[in-house]
Design a protein around this motif. Structure first.
Motif, PDB file in Angstrom:
ATOM      1  N   THR A   1       1.105  -1.182   0.066  1.00 38.20           N
ATOM      2  CA  THR A   1      -0.197   0.337   0.023  1.00 38.20           C
ATOM      3  C   THR A   1       0.709   1.106   0.005  1.00 38.20           C
ATOM      4  OG1 THR A   1      -1.866  -1.061   1.469  1.00 38.20           O
ATOM      5  CG2 THR A   1      -1.940   1.442   1.249  1.00 38.20           C
ATOM      6  N   SER A   2       1.770   0.952   0.844  1.00 38.10           N
ATOM      7  CA  SER A   2       3.219   2.108   0.798  1.00 38.10           C
ATOM      8  C   SER A   2       3.536   2.723  -0.501  1.00 38.10           C
ATOM      9  CB  SER A   2       3.338   2.277   2.102  1.00 38.10           C
ATOM     10  OG  SER A   2       4.614   1.436   2.207  1.00 38.10           O
ATOM     11  N   LYS A   3       3.863   1.519  -1.560  1.00 34.57           N
ATOM     12  CA  LYS A   3       4.653   1.179  -2.375  1.00 34.57           C
ATOM     13  C   LYS A   3       3.746   2.295  -3.782  1.00 34.57           C
ATOM     14  CE  LYS A   3       7.522  -3.118  -1.777  1.00 34.57           C
ATOM     15  NZ  LYS A   3       7.299  -3.582  -2.076  1.00 34.57           N
ATOM     16  N   ARG A   4       2.562   1.424  -3.009  1.00 31.67           N
ATOM     17  CA  ARG A   4       1.804   2.204  -4.470  1.00 31.67           C
ATOM     18  C   ARG A   4       1.466   4.171  -4.085  1.00 31.67           C
ATOM     19  NH1 ARG A   4      -1.237  -2.375  -3.152  1.00 31.67           N
ATOM     20  NH2 ARG A   4      -2.577  -1.939  -1.457  1.00 31.67           N
ATOM     21  N   LEU A   5       1.244   4.531  -2.601  1.00 29.46           N
ATOM     22  CA  LEU A   5       1.083   5.448  -2.823  1.00 29.46           C
ATOM     23  C   LEU A   5       2.144   6.957  -2.863  1.00 29.46           C
ATOM     24  CD1 LEU A   5       0.005   7.283   0.905  1.00 29.46           C
ATOM     25  CD2 LEU A   5       2.103   7.768   0.189  1.00 29.46           C
ATOM     26  N   LEU A   6       3.597   5.905  -2.706  1.00 31.15           N
ATOM     27  CA  LEU A   6       4.229   6.683  -2.638  1.00 31.15           C
ATOM     28  C   LEU A   6       4.467   6.535  -4.443  1.00 31.15           C
ATOM     29  CD1 LEU A   6       7.106   7.713  -1.821  1.00 31.15           C
ATOM     30  CD2 LEU A   6       8.203   5.491  -2.283  1.00 31.15           C
ATOM     31  N   ILE A   7       4.049   5.526  -5.215  1.00 34.13           N
ATOM     32  CA  ILE A   7       4.179   6.350  -6.660  1.00 34.13           C
ATOM     33  C   ILE A   7       3.280   7.324  -7.243  1.00 34.13           C
ATOM     34  CG2 ILE A   7       3.670   4.621  -9.185  1.00 34.13           C
ATOM     35  CD1 ILE A   7       4.240   1.880  -7.636  1.00 34.13           C
ATOM     36  N   ASN A   8       1.706   7.139  -6.559  1.00 30.96           N
ATOM     37  CA  ASN A   8       0.678   8.015  -7.107  1.00 30.96           C
ATOM     38  C   ASN A   8       1.269   8.950  -7.172  1.00 30.96           C
ATOM     39  OD1 ASN A   8      -1.973   5.854  -8.178  1.00 30.96           O
ATOM     40  ND2 ASN A   8      -0.613   5.649  -7.336  1.00 30.96           N
ATOM     41  N   PHE A   9       1.651   9.498  -5.257  1.00 30.44           N
ATOM     42  CA  PHE A   9       2.365  10.671  -5.122  1.00 30.44           C
ATOM     43  C   PHE A   9       3.549  11.096  -6.125  1.00 30.44           C
ATOM     44  CE2 PHE A   9       5.549  13.574  -2.744  1.00 30.44           C
ATOM     45  CZ  PHE A   9       4.595  14.686  -2.561  1.00 30.44           C
ATOM     46  N   LEU A  10       4.629   9.828  -6.864  1.00 32.29           N
ATOM     47  CA  LEU A  10       5.594  10.651  -7.512  1.00 32.29           C
ATOM     48  C   LEU A  10       4.965  11.099  -9.135  1.00 32.29           C
ATOM     49  CD1 LEU A  10       8.275   8.321  -6.058  1.00 32.29           C
ATOM     50  CD2 LEU A  10       8.022  10.642  -5.950  1.00 32.29           C
ATOM     51  N   ILE A  11       4.035  10.620  -9.020  1.00 31.74           N
ATOM     52  CA  ILE A  11       4.475  10.398 -10.824  1.00 31.74           C
ATOM     53  C   ILE A  11       3.564  11.904 -11.256  1.00 31.74           C
ATOM     54  CG2 ILE A  11       2.339  10.342 -12.698  1.00 31.74           C
ATOM     55  CD1 ILE A  11       2.217   7.394 -11.640  1.00 31.74           C
ATOM     56  N   PRO A  12       3.303  12.803 -10.326  1.00 30.03           N
ATOM     57  CA  PRO A  12       2.639  14.064 -10.935  1.00 30.03           C
ATOM     58  C   PRO A  12       3.380  14.895 -10.103  1.00 30.03           C
ATOM     59  CG  PRO A  12       0.462  13.260  -9.524  1.00 30.03           C
ATOM     60  CD  PRO A  12       1.670  12.714  -9.405  1.00 30.03           C
ATOM     61  N   LEU A  13       4.147  14.749  -9.537  1.00 29.55           N
ATOM     62  CA  LEU A  13       5.755  15.289  -8.457  1.00 29.55           C
ATOM     63  C   LEU A  13       6.120  15.325  -9.858  1.00 29.55           C
ATOM     64  CD1 LEU A  13       5.286  17.259  -6.011  1.00 29.55           C
ATOM     65  CD2 LEU A  13       7.349  15.131  -4.874  1.00 29.55           C
ATOM     66  N   VAL A  14       7.164  14.173 -10.178  1.00 33.45           N
ATOM     67  CA  VAL A  14       8.447  13.947 -11.130  1.00 33.45           C
ATOM     68  C   VAL A  14       7.861  14.693 -12.322  1.00 33.45           C
ATOM     69  CG1 VAL A  14       9.456  12.909 -12.685  1.00 33.45           C
ATOM     70  CG2 VAL A  14       9.263  12.098 -10.351  1.00 33.45           C
ATOM     71  N   THR A  15       6.308  15.030 -12.994  1.00 30.40           N
ATOM     72  CA  THR A  15       6.351  15.932 -14.296  1.00 30.40           C
ATOM     73  C   THR A  15       6.360  16.614 -13.660  1.00 30.40           C
ATOM     74  OG1 THR A  15       4.647  13.414 -14.612  1.00 30.40           O
ATOM     75  CG2 THR A  15       4.155  15.582 -15.670  1.00 30.40           C
ATOM     76  N   GLY A  16       5.799  17.524 -12.443  1.00 33.34           N
ATOM     77  CA  GLY A  16       5.659  18.249 -13.054  1.00 33.34           C
ATOM     78  C   GLY A  16       7.093  19.616 -12.596  1.00 33.34           C
ATOM     79  N   GLY A  17       8.309  18.307 -12.045  1.00 33.60           N
ATOM     80  CA  GLY A  17       9.614  19.398 -11.476  1.00 33.60           C
ATOM     81  C   GLY A  17      10.573  18.947 -13.247  1.00 33.60           C
ATOM     82  N   VAL A  18      10.155  18.143 -13.938  1.00 41.99           N
ATOM     83  CA  VAL A  18      10.138  18.380 -15.442  1.00 41.99           C
ATOM     84  C   VAL A  18      10.145  19.173 -16.124  1.00 41.99           C
ATOM     85  CG1 VAL A  18      10.453  16.657 -17.062  1.00 41.99           C
ATOM     86  CG2 VAL A  18      11.334  15.649 -15.382  1.00 41.99           C
ATOM     87  N   TYR A  19       8.702  19.527 -15.511  1.00 43.45           N
ATOM     88  CA  TYR A  19       8.415  20.472 -17.009  1.00 43.45           C
ATOM     89  C   TYR A  19       8.246  21.696 -15.776  1.00 43.45           C
ATOM     90  CZ  TYR A  19       4.556  23.613 -19.036  1.00 43.45           C
ATOM     91  OH  TYR A  19       3.530  24.505 -19.433  1.00 43.45           O
TER      92      TYR A  19
END
Length: 201
Positions: free
Chosen positions: A100-118
């Protein structure tokens, strides 16, 4: 009487299933400290790194120092959140790291990393004006996206960050102050509500 016991059993089973599919709520104190770290970093940046009446130029020494401050704030916040949440998990006999915590981390990082790159792409194109609002919006999206895997009302913090980011986009020139409000003040308010509601109960 039988029906009351039956309803209580169903409620307990539902609660167990809910907790098994969701990560434990984050420590309220970690939210408070994350806000304090952000405000401290912003004060240091404002006093020593921001040129008066001008934008920070990409690849300049103060730009690199500001990135260093942002990284330091992020690392301190993450380490604090992990340590305090681990302590809370041990107290409640719960696991910190599981599927569950792995899924939480993945779902948190996808928008965050996308935003950081943008944001880095925009900075490289010398578009500095919306940096603060983009940080707030993508961070808010990350919180909302991850909220379905955690117990607590972190999604409301995400909504607040998104709204603040949109207001910031409509008021260019005030990104620094909106950043303090979003990453500093909102974290302290949210963390305080969680701390006094759940951890002091």
């Amino acid at each position: 009487m039988e029906s009351k016991k039956y309803l209580e059993d169903i409620s307990q089973i539902k609660d167990m299933m809910n907790r098994s599919s969701r990560f434990i709520s984050l420590s309220g104190l970690s939210g408070i400290l994350a806000g304090i770290y952000a405000i401290t970093g912003a004060i240091l940046t404002y006093m020593f790194l921001l040129p008066k009446g001008d934008y920070v130029v990409l690849h300049s020494w103060n730009f690199r120092m500001i990135i260093g401050v942002l990284i330091a704030v992020a690392v301190l916040s993450l380490v604090t959140a992990y340590l305090l949440t681990s302590k809370k998990a041990r107290k409640n006999n719960e696991k910190v790291w599981d599927e569950t915590s792995k899924r939480l981390l993945i779902n948190f990082l996808i928008p965050l990393v996308t935003g950081g790159v943008y944001i880095l792409i925009k900075l490289n194109s010398q578009h500095y004006g919306l940096t603060g609002s983009l940080m707030l919006i993508f961070y808010g999206l990350a919180l909302v996206n991850a909220s379905k895997y955690t117990i607590g009302n972190v999604k409301y913090l995400g909504y607040a960050e998104i709204i603040l980011g949109l207001i910031c986009a409509a008021l260019p020139g005030y990104g620094f102050w909106f950043w303090i409000l979003g990453f500093g003040v909102l974290h302290i308010i949210y963390g305080s509500l969680i701390y006094f509601k759940e951890e002091k109960a």
